[in-house]
Design a protein around this motif. Sequence first.
Motif, PDB file in Angstrom:
ATOM      1  N   ASN A   1     -44.919  -6.393   1.329  1.00  0.00           N
ATOM      2  CA  ASN A   1     -44.410  -6.100  -0.010  1.00  0.00           C
ATOM      3  C   ASN A   1     -44.088  -7.364  -0.801  1.00  0.00           C
ATOM      4  O   ASN A   1     -44.065  -7.337  -2.036  1.00  0.00           O
TER       5      ASN A   1
ATOM      6  N   ASP B   1     -43.772  -8.599   6.192  1.00  0.00           N
ATOM      7  CA  ASP B   1     -43.494  -7.651   5.118  1.00  0.00           C
ATOM      8  C   ASP B   1     -44.463  -7.896   3.970  1.00  0.00           C
ATOM      9  O   ASP B   1     -44.296  -8.813   3.164  1.00  0.00           O
TER      10      ASP B   1
ATOM     11  N   TYR C   1     -35.556  -6.630  -1.578  1.00  0.00           N
ATOM     12  CA  TYR C   1     -36.946  -6.948  -1.942  1.00  0.00           C
ATOM     13  C   TYR C   1     -37.059  -7.183  -3.440  1.00  0.00           C
ATOM     14  O   TYR C   1     -37.688  -8.141  -3.890  1.00  0.00           O
TER      15      TYR C   1
END
Length: 280
Positions: A36, A34, A6
Motif C-alpha cells: 500500500n 506492505d 498508512y
Amino acid sequence: MTEDSYRHQKVTLHTDSSEFSNLPQLASAIRSPDKNIHIPAFKSILDIVINEPKSIDALYENDIVNVLNKQIGSEDEEDAYVLSSTILHAIGVRSKVVDSDILACSATESLIRIIHSSNEKQSKAGSKALCELVEENETIRNSLLTTGFIQVVIHTLTSGQQALNRSLSSSQSISDSPSFVKVGLLDVILRLVTAAEVLQPLAILIPLLEELKKNGEDQLKIKARKILGQLSSEGIIYSQTSSVGNEKENDYKIKELEDLNREKDQQLQHQEEKTKLKLR
C-alpha cells in the motif's frame, strides 16, 4: 499498519518530496512488504528526481535504482511498473552524457515505445511525432541510425515468426505486432531515407524490405517499395561483405519472415478448404 498510519505516511511521503533528505525513508518504503505504501513512495521519488537534480547520487547510495530494476523486471503491478520505468528514464535524462547521439536516444525511446502501442491512434501519433523530429533534428537522425533503432525495426517486422516459434515450443497463443505498428516504423524509416545524409546503416533492411514488397500486406508493400526506391536512387545496396557482423542474424530474420508468410498462406488455404467442405 493501520489505515490511519498508512494515510499519515502517504501524506508525509508526498509533502516531503521537495527535499531529498528523506530518501532513506523512501528506500525503506519501497522495500516494505506492505504494498500500500509503494505507490506514494515511488511518486515521491519521481518528484525528487525531477525537482532535485543533485539527488541522483543519493538514489544510488540508498540502492533505490536496484529496487526499481526489480520492478521493471516483474511488470506484475502496472502502476509500480509505470512509475519505476519513468523514474529510471528520468535518472537517465538527468545523468551527464557527453555523447549527443546517446542523449538524443533518451528523447526518442518513449516515442518508439508509443509506436509499439496496441492502441492504433496512440501508435500513429507516436510515429507522426518521431517523423517530425527526424525531419527537424540532425542529431535525432544520427541517433536513430546508430543506437539500435534499426534492430528494433527488424525485430518488429519479424515478430510474427518469433511469436510462432515461441508458441510451438510453449503452447502459448501467437502474438504478432499489429500492421499499423509496422507501418508506423516504416514511415519513420522513409523519413530517415529522405532526410538523413548517411544512409548506409539502412542497407541491412533491404532484404526484409524486398520480402515485404513481394509478400507483405498492401500498406507494407507500398512503404517497402518507396523506401527501396529511395535507397536505390542514393546508391545504397545490401552488401554481405560490408555487413559481416550482421549477415547471419539478418539472413535468419529474413528466413523467419518468409516462413511466417508461408505459414499464413497455409492457414488461409486450410481455411478455404474448410469453408468449401461446409458449403457442400
